[in-house]
Scaffold this motif. Structure first.
Motif, short mmCIF file in Angstrom:
data_model
loop_
_atom_site.label_atom_id
_atom_site.label_comp_id
_atom_site.label_asym_id
_atom_site.label_seq_id
_atom_site.Cartn_x
_atom_site.Cartn_y
_atom_site.Cartn_z
N UNK A 99 -23.69 14.77 49.87
CA UNK A 99 -23.27 16.03 50.47
C UNK A 99 -22.43 16.90 49.54
N UNK A 100 -22.18 16.44 48.30
CA UNK A 100 -21.45 17.25 47.33
C UNK A 100 -22.10 18.62 47.24
N UNK A 101 -21.27 19.64 47.17
CA UNK A 101 -21.76 21.01 47.18
C UNK A 101 -21.09 21.75 46.04
N UNK A 102 -21.90 22.29 45.14
CA UNK A 102 -21.34 23.00 44.00
C UNK A 102 -21.85 24.42 43.97
N UNK A 103 -21.08 25.32 43.34
CA UNK A 103 -21.51 26.70 43.18
C UNK A 103 -22.45 26.81 41.99
N UNK A 104 -23.47 27.62 42.13
CA UNK A 104 -24.36 27.89 41.01
C UNK A 104 -24.61 29.39 40.90
N UNK A 105 -24.97 29.78 39.70
CA UNK A 105 -25.37 31.16 39.45
C UNK A 105 -26.88 31.20 39.27
N UNK A 106 -27.44 32.31 39.61
CA UNK A 106 -28.88 32.49 39.38
C UNK A 106 -29.06 33.72 38.52
N UNK A 107 -29.85 33.59 37.50
CA UNK A 107 -30.15 34.75 36.67
C UNK A 107 -28.95 35.20 35.86
N UNK A 108 -29.09 36.32 35.22
CA UNK A 108 -28.10 36.77 34.28
C UNK A 108 -26.80 37.17 34.97
N UNK A 109 -26.90 37.96 36.02
CA UNK A 109 -25.70 38.46 36.68
C UNK A 109 -25.51 37.86 38.06
N UNK A 110 -26.17 36.74 38.28
CA UNK A 110 -26.09 36.11 39.57
C UNK A 110 -26.59 37.04 40.68
N UNK A 111 -27.50 37.89 40.32
CA UNK A 111 -28.07 38.81 41.29
C UNK A 111 -29.57 38.69 41.16
N UNK A 112 -30.24 38.61 42.26
CA UNK A 112 -31.68 38.62 42.19
C UNK A 112 -32.13 40.07 42.14
N UNK A 113 -32.52 40.48 40.95
CA UNK A 113 -32.82 41.89 40.74
C UNK A 113 -34.06 42.31 41.50
N UNK A 114 -34.97 41.38 41.65
CA UNK A 114 -36.25 41.73 42.25
C UNK A 114 -36.20 41.67 43.77
N UNK A 115 -36.94 42.54 44.39
CA UNK A 115 -37.10 42.51 45.84
C UNK A 115 -37.98 41.33 46.23
N UNK A 116 -37.75 40.77 47.40
CA UNK A 116 -38.68 39.73 47.85
C UNK A 116 -40.06 40.33 48.13
N UNK A 117 -41.05 39.47 48.07
CA UNK A 117 -42.43 39.90 48.21
C UNK A 117 -42.99 39.36 49.53
N UNK A 118 -43.64 40.20 50.28
CA UNK A 118 -44.26 39.78 51.53
C UNK A 118 -45.24 38.64 51.27
N UNK A 119 -45.12 37.59 52.05
CA UNK A 119 -45.91 36.39 51.80
C UNK A 119 -47.40 36.69 51.87
N UNK A 120 -47.80 37.52 52.86
CA UNK A 120 -49.23 37.75 53.07
C UNK A 120 -49.81 38.85 52.21
N UNK A 121 -49.12 39.99 52.15
CA UNK A 121 -49.70 41.11 51.42
C UNK A 121 -49.38 41.07 49.93
N UNK A 122 -48.34 40.37 49.56
CA UNK A 122 -47.93 40.37 48.17
C UNK A 122 -47.19 41.64 47.76
N UNK A 123 -46.89 42.51 48.73
CA UNK A 123 -46.17 43.75 48.41
C UNK A 123 -44.67 43.51 48.41
#
Ligand SMILES: [Zn+2]
Ligand SMILES: [Zn+2]
Length: 146
Positions: A99-123
């Motif tokens: 159950x240990x829980x640690x902080x992590x960063x994602x990407x360069x600035x810890x921000x997901x620059x990209x928008x999520x993509x619709x699973x079905x349409x890919x938009x």
């Protein structure tokens, strides 16, 4: 972080909270060691340090610290409430064994620059206002890997 650390005191006062002993101890503990502790963990850790705080005092102060936005209340892997002193946006990695829980960063600035993509349409979901994001990595921590 020592419970008399000037930054802790300043932070409490800035948020309109008196820097009582209990508040300083709780904040110092949670700032130490990247803790994501439950109420039970906090009680035990303070007791182990020889600075016990009663359960009622602890709950009262945790609520005050969360209200003042000096702590975040999060759900741990066990669905237990835990307290996080890292106020910057961040993500967690969780050990499935202990159950240990640690902080992590994602990407360069810890921000997901990209928008999520619709699973079905890919938009890309350009027409959504996004307010929050939650990503959790799960795995086995180095201590449990043995
Ligand atoms: Zn583990
Ligand atoms: Zn965290």
């Amino acid at each position: 972080m020592n419970s008399n650390h000037p930054e802790l005191l300043k932070n409490l006062e800035k948020h309109g909270l008196r820097a009582t002993r209990a508040r300083r101890l709780i904040l110092a503990l949670l700032n130490e060691d990247n803790g994501h502790l439950s109420v039970e963990d906090i009680i035990q850790a303070l007791r182990a340090k020889g600075t016990p705080v009663s359960i009622a005092t602890l709950y009262q102060n945790l609520n005050a610290l969360v209200d003042a936005e000096l702590l975040k209340r999060i759900k741990g892997p066990d669905n237990l409430v835990r307290y996080d002193a890292n106020l910057a946006p961040h993500f967690h990695i969780i050990c499935k064994k202990c159950g240990r829980m640690q902080d992590v960063k994602i990407g360069r600035n810890n921000v997901l620059a990209d928008r999520p993509v619709d699973y079905q349409t890919g938009n890309k979901l350009l027409d959504w206002d996004i307010h929050d994001i939650k990503i959790e990595y799960k795995g086995t921590c180095p201590y449990c890997k043995g």
